[in-house]
Design a protein around this motif. Structure first.
Motif, short mmCIF file in Angstrom:
data_model
loop_
_atom_site.label_atom_id
_atom_site.label_comp_id
_atom_site.label_asym_id
_atom_site.label_seq_id
_atom_site.Cartn_x
_atom_site.Cartn_y
_atom_site.Cartn_z
N GLU A 67 44.42 39.98 26.59
CA GLU A 67 45.38 40.65 27.49
C GLU A 67 46.74 40.73 26.78
OE1 GLU A 67 43.62 37.85 28.78
OE2 GLU A 67 42.06 39.10 29.68
N PHE A 69 33.42 40.30 41.38
CA PHE A 69 34.31 39.91 40.28
C PHE A 69 33.78 40.28 38.89
CE2 PHE A 69 35.40 37.22 43.84
CZ PHE A 69 36.77 37.04 43.78
N VAL A 126 30.85 35.40 29.63
CA VAL A 126 31.93 35.19 28.66
C VAL A 126 32.42 36.53 28.14
CG1 VAL A 126 31.24 32.90 27.79
CG2 VAL A 126 30.31 34.97 26.72
N PHE A 132 45.21 48.61 36.75
CA PHE A 132 46.59 48.58 36.26
C PHE A 132 47.44 49.44 37.16
CE2 PHE A 132 44.70 47.76 31.92
CZ PHE A 132 45.23 46.48 31.80
N SER A 158 49.06 39.05 34.05
CA SER A 158 47.61 38.87 33.98
C SER A 158 47.16 37.76 34.92
CB SER A 158 47.19 38.53 32.54
OG SER A 158 45.82 38.18 32.51
N SER A 159 46.41 38.13 35.94
CA SER A 159 45.76 37.17 36.82
C SER A 159 44.27 37.50 36.78
CB SER A 159 46.28 37.28 38.25
OG SER A 159 45.42 36.57 39.13
N CYS A 160 43.50 36.66 36.08
CA CYS A 160 42.05 36.92 35.93
C CYS A 160 41.42 37.20 37.28
CB CYS A 160 41.32 35.72 35.33
SG CYS A 160 42.17 34.73 34.12
N HIS A 213 37.00 33.90 26.90
CA HIS A 213 37.08 33.78 28.35
C HIS A 213 35.74 33.25 28.83
CE1 HIS A 213 40.81 35.84 28.77
NE2 HIS A 213 40.41 37.05 29.07
N PHE A 259 49.87 42.61 28.36
CA PHE A 259 50.24 42.45 29.78
C PHE A 259 50.04 41.01 30.24
CE2 PHE A 259 45.86 42.48 31.40
CZ PHE A 259 45.18 43.12 30.39
N TRP A 305 33.45 42.76 36.23
CA TRP A 305 33.96 44.07 35.82
C TRP A 305 33.06 44.78 34.81
CZ3 TRP A 305 36.19 47.87 37.75
CH2 TRP A 305 37.44 47.85 38.38
N ARG A 311 30.91 47.97 35.23
CA ARG A 311 31.35 49.37 35.07
C ARG A 311 30.66 50.04 33.88
NH1 ARG A 311 37.36 49.60 32.23
NH2 ARG A 311 36.88 48.29 30.47
C1 HEC Z 1 43.80 43.67 34.44
C2 HEC Z 1 42.42 43.33 34.61
C3 HEC Z 1 41.83 42.09 33.97
C4 HEC Z 1 42.41 40.86 33.79
C5 HEC Z 1 43.83 40.43 34.11
C6 HEC Z 1 41.40 40.02 33.23
N1 HEC Z 1 40.24 40.71 33.06
FE1 HEC Z 1 38.45 39.96 32.48
N2 HEC Z 1 37.67 41.81 32.39
C7 HEC Z 1 38.30 42.96 32.82
C8 HEC Z 1 37.44 44.10 32.57
C9 HEC Z 1 37.75 45.53 32.88
C10 HEC Z 1 36.26 43.59 31.99
C11 HEC Z 1 35.02 44.37 31.56
C12 HEC Z 1 34.66 44.19 30.13
C13 HEC Z 1 35.52 44.99 29.22
O1 HEC Z 1 35.61 46.20 29.38
O2 HEC Z 1 36.09 44.39 28.31
C14 HEC Z 1 36.44 42.14 31.92
C15 HEC Z 1 35.48 41.27 31.45
C16 HEC Z 1 35.55 39.90 31.57
C17 HEC Z 1 34.46 38.98 31.39
C18 HEC Z 1 33.01 39.36 31.18
C19 HEC Z 1 32.33 39.31 32.56
C20 HEC Z 1 32.77 40.44 33.47
O3 HEC Z 1 33.44 40.19 34.48
O4 HEC Z 1 32.45 41.57 33.15
C21 HEC Z 1 34.95 37.73 31.54
C22 HEC Z 1 34.18 36.42 31.46
C23 HEC Z 1 36.36 37.86 31.82
N3 HEC Z 1 36.71 39.19 31.83
C24 HEC Z 1 37.22 36.80 32.05
C25 HEC Z 1 38.58 36.93 32.27
C26 HEC Z 1 39.51 35.83 32.29
C27 HEC Z 1 39.13 34.37 32.12
C28 HEC Z 1 40.74 36.37 32.50
C29 HEC Z 1 42.06 35.66 32.60
C30 HEC Z 1 42.42 34.77 31.54
C31 HEC Z 1 40.57 37.80 32.63
N4 HEC Z 1 39.25 38.10 32.47
C32 HEC Z 1 41.59 38.69 32.90
C33 HEC Z 1 39.52 43.03 33.42
C34 HEC Z 1 40.45 41.98 33.49
#
Ligand code: HEC
Length: 427
Positions: free
Chosen positions: A358, A418, A239, A387, A365-367, A280, A361, A420, A423
């Protein structure tokens, strides 16, 4: 705890007569009688849809979310007004069974979203991590996800191994991050920053530990010839939460509109009470994960950030049913923005975002696409960019992710399945 209010049934009847279509901010047919009869939740006239809503203000003798064990009535796992809110047994049996998640997300994404939301927000058993309490009252905290391992407990200085999962429970309040991933800070109407935490369940944590991915060295080892690709188990969930600092004066009338946590606010590390403005949720039930996002419905007023993408009508319907069924609990003030399982649909990129996470953007935004770029390289740049600059603005990648950056070459990357937040690993 639950305040009694007078319910204006004349208002309810009027709304029911004047319209019953999805997009028109009206209830859908058959809702009133069924919800009152079966869930003991009284129905108040409310708006419903993608715009800021007021959840049901009526409070009945219960929330329809008790500790029942029956699963018979629902059968297909879906949520509708006649069945009311799912029971503890229904929530747990679906949310912890990847095959059930896959089946339900294909057939009824809105119901799946709410079942996952209820699961991670179920009150946790005291002293245990990630175990929902069957006797818990919805709205009580800490919730299941609040007892998961926070990134600060996993990616330690020097790449040291984290404490075992069962280390006696969360060591203390989570530490908040102050910026979104584009480096900006969203400021609420009280002038305080919206803040963030990231946490993982035991399935995700155990996998990270088993492959030593909590530190830089373990991730760099993925670049060696023959290293197995990162592949989380289907039970993995993570989450990312957004939190608003609750101001005892300015927010006094909406304290019970939030799931609440105690947290640590940098840089002075002050203890603050925060309310959940967005969540999320991801599950590895599908190979490209299931992407779900919720937010608090008063965000446009309290944080100045509005959700800019359309909400699928079927999801809006489930939102409405659940907001009614959960009236009297803080959970009634949340809605699903959507569920994403595909990169493209009907030839067009799929999009999903959150106004709190987000903010700037949302429209790019595409998760699933951005997270497909989660990566490691031992070349000049350790992570892929997520980006690009378009017309002077930061823009996310959407649609099918590129394949060329991934490979064995010195400046190519290994995918991190998947996730992130990897990092955060330290050297
Ligand atoms: C442009 C890039 C980007 C988009 C679009 C994005 N995320 Fe992420 N997300 C990240 C990054 C980078 C992190 C690492 C944590 C942080 O630095 O906040 C993250 C962290 C997360 C995490 C914690 C687990 C992990 O992968 O590290 C979740 C769950 C998550 N995002 C869900 C979502 C969902 C659901 C969406 C769409 C509604 C979404 N994200 C859209 C970049 C993105």
């Amino acid at each position: 705890m639950v305040s009694r209010v007078v319910i204006d049934f004349a208002e309810v009847r009027l709304k029911r007569r004047t319209g019953a279509t999805y997009g028109s901010h009206m209830h859908h047919r058959g809702g009133l009688r069924a919800v009152v009869a079966l869930s003991a939740v009284l129905w108040a006239g409310t708006a419903c849809g993608s715009k800021p809503e007021t959840p049901g203000t009526g409070s009945g003798s219960g929330t329809g979310t008790g500790t029942g064990t029956g699963t018979g009535a629902r059968g297909d796992g879906g949520i509708d007004a006649a069945k009311g809110a799912p029971t503890f047994a229904e929530v747990v049996s679906t949310a912890t069974a990847p095959t059930q998640i896959v089946e339900l997300v294909k057939r009824d994404p809105g119901s799946l979203a709410w079942i996952m939301f209820l699961y991670v927000n179920w009150p946790a058993k005291a002293g245990e991590r990630g175990v929902p309490d069957p006797g818990g009252t919805l709205g009580a905290t800490p919730t299941v996800f609040q007892t998961w391992k926070e990134v600060h407990e996993v990616y330690l200085a020097g790449g040291a191994a984290p404490q075992p999962w069962d280390d006696g429970g969360p060591s203390g309040p989570p530490t908040l991050s102050l910026t979104e991933i584009d480096g900006t800070t969203l400021t609420d109407v009280n002038g305080n920053p919206i803040t963030y935490t990231v946490a993982m369940n035991q399935g995700a944590f155990d996998y990270i530990v088993s492959r030593a991915l909590y530190g830089w060295n373990g991730q760099a080892a993925l670049r060696q010839t023959g290293a197995a690709p990162v592949a989380f188990p289907a039970s993995a969930m993570e989450v990312k939460a957004a939190w608003k600092i609750l101001d005892p004066v300015a927010d006094k009338d909406r304290m019970d509109h939030y799931l609440v946590a105690q947290a640590i606010l940098p840089p002075a590390n002050t203890k603050v009470a925060v309310g959940l403005t967005a969540l999320h949720i991801t599950s590895k039930a599908l190979p490209s994960w299931v992407w779900i996002s919720f937010e608090q419905i008063e965000n446009p007023t309290t944080t100045g950030a509005d959700y800019l993408l359309p909400i699928d009508p079927a999801i809006a319907t489930v939102n409405h049913v659940m907001q009614q069924a959960l009236a009297g609990t803080p959970l009634a003030y949340y809605r699903a923005n959507g569920v994403q399982t595909e990169f493209v649909a009907g030839g067009a990129p799929t999009l999903l975002a959150n106004s709190q996470i987000e903010t700037k953007f949302q429209k790019t935004s595409s998760c699933i696409t951005c997270h497909a770029l989660a990566s490691v390289s031992t070349g000049a740049q350790p992570r892929l960019d997520f980006f690009q600059l378009k017309a002077g603005n930061l823009s996310g990648f959407v649609g099918m992710p590129p394949t060329s950056p991934f490979g064995p070459g010195p400046d190519q990357y290994s995918a991190l399945d998947f996730v992130w937040s990897m990092r955060e690993a330290k050297r």
